[in-house]
Scaffold this motif. Structure first.
Motif, PDB file in Angstrom:
ATOM      1  N   ARG A  48       0.820  -1.210   0.000  1.00  9.89           N
ATOM      2  CA  ARG A  48       0.000   0.000   0.000  1.00  9.89           C
ATOM      3  C   ARG A  48       0.861   1.271   0.000  1.00  9.89           C
ATOM      4  O   ARG A  48       0.583   2.224  -0.719  1.00  9.89           O
ATOM      5  CB  ARG A  48      -0.933  -0.008   1.203  1.00  9.89           C
ATOM      6  N   ASP A  49       1.933   1.301   0.790  1.00  9.12           N
ATOM      7  CA  ASP A  49       2.771   2.499   0.858  1.00  9.12           C
ATOM      8  C   ASP A  49       3.528   2.768  -0.449  1.00  9.12           C
ATOM      9  O   ASP A  49       3.917   3.897  -0.725  1.00  9.12           O
ATOM     10  CB  ASP A  49       3.746   2.435   2.030  1.00  9.12           C
ATOM     11  N   ALA A  52       1.508   5.252  -2.881  1.00  3.14           N
ATOM     12  CA  ALA A  52       1.339   6.673  -2.556  1.00  3.14           C
ATOM     13  C   ALA A  52       1.918   7.538  -3.670  1.00  3.14           C
ATOM     14  O   ALA A  52       3.066   7.382  -4.073  1.00  3.14           O
ATOM     15  CB  ALA A  52       2.021   6.989  -1.226  1.00  3.14           C
ATOM     16  N   GLY A  53       1.093   8.455  -4.177  1.00  2.00           N
ATOM     17  CA  GLY A  53       1.554   9.416  -5.167  1.00  2.00           C
ATOM     18  C   GLY A  53       1.519   8.954  -6.609  1.00  2.00           C
ATOM     19  O   GLY A  53       1.926   9.709  -7.486  1.00  2.00           O
ATOM     20  N   LYS A  56      -0.522  11.328  -8.896  1.00  2.00           N
ATOM     21  CA  LYS A  56      -0.215  12.743  -8.799  1.00  2.00           C
ATOM     22  C   LYS A  56      -0.337  13.394 -10.174  1.00  2.00           C
ATOM     23  O   LYS A  56       0.203  12.902 -11.163  1.00  2.00           O
ATOM     24  CB  LYS A  56       1.205  12.924  -8.266  1.00  2.00           C
TER      25      LYS A  56
END
Length: 70
Positions: A48-49, A52-53, A56
């Motif tokens: 999951r980490d 992140a982004g 964007k």
């Protein structure tokens, strides 16, 4: 890489060490099997980490929601 592996009687395959090291795969890592033509892609499922982004700068305009599907 031309490493090969054999499917065991328990339908298990050991990934060759050269492949594991080249891809930095670790024991316990989760993978997805994706059928592709007459073969299968083996793709690691990201944590999951790691996600992140990734969206964007994505443009949410004209996003289709479930309400506009037939």
């Amino acid at each position: 890489m031309s490493d090969t592996a054999t499917l065991s009687a328990k339908f298990q395959i050991s990934i060759p060490k050269a492949v594991r090291e080249a891809r930095k795969w670790k024991a316990g890592q989760e993978f997805a099997f994706i059928p592709k033509g007459s073969g299968v892609l083996l793709v690691p499922v990201p944590e999951r980490d790691q996600l992140a982004g990734i969206a964007k700068g994505a443009n949410p305009e004209n996003y289709r929601d479930r309400t506009d599907r037939f």
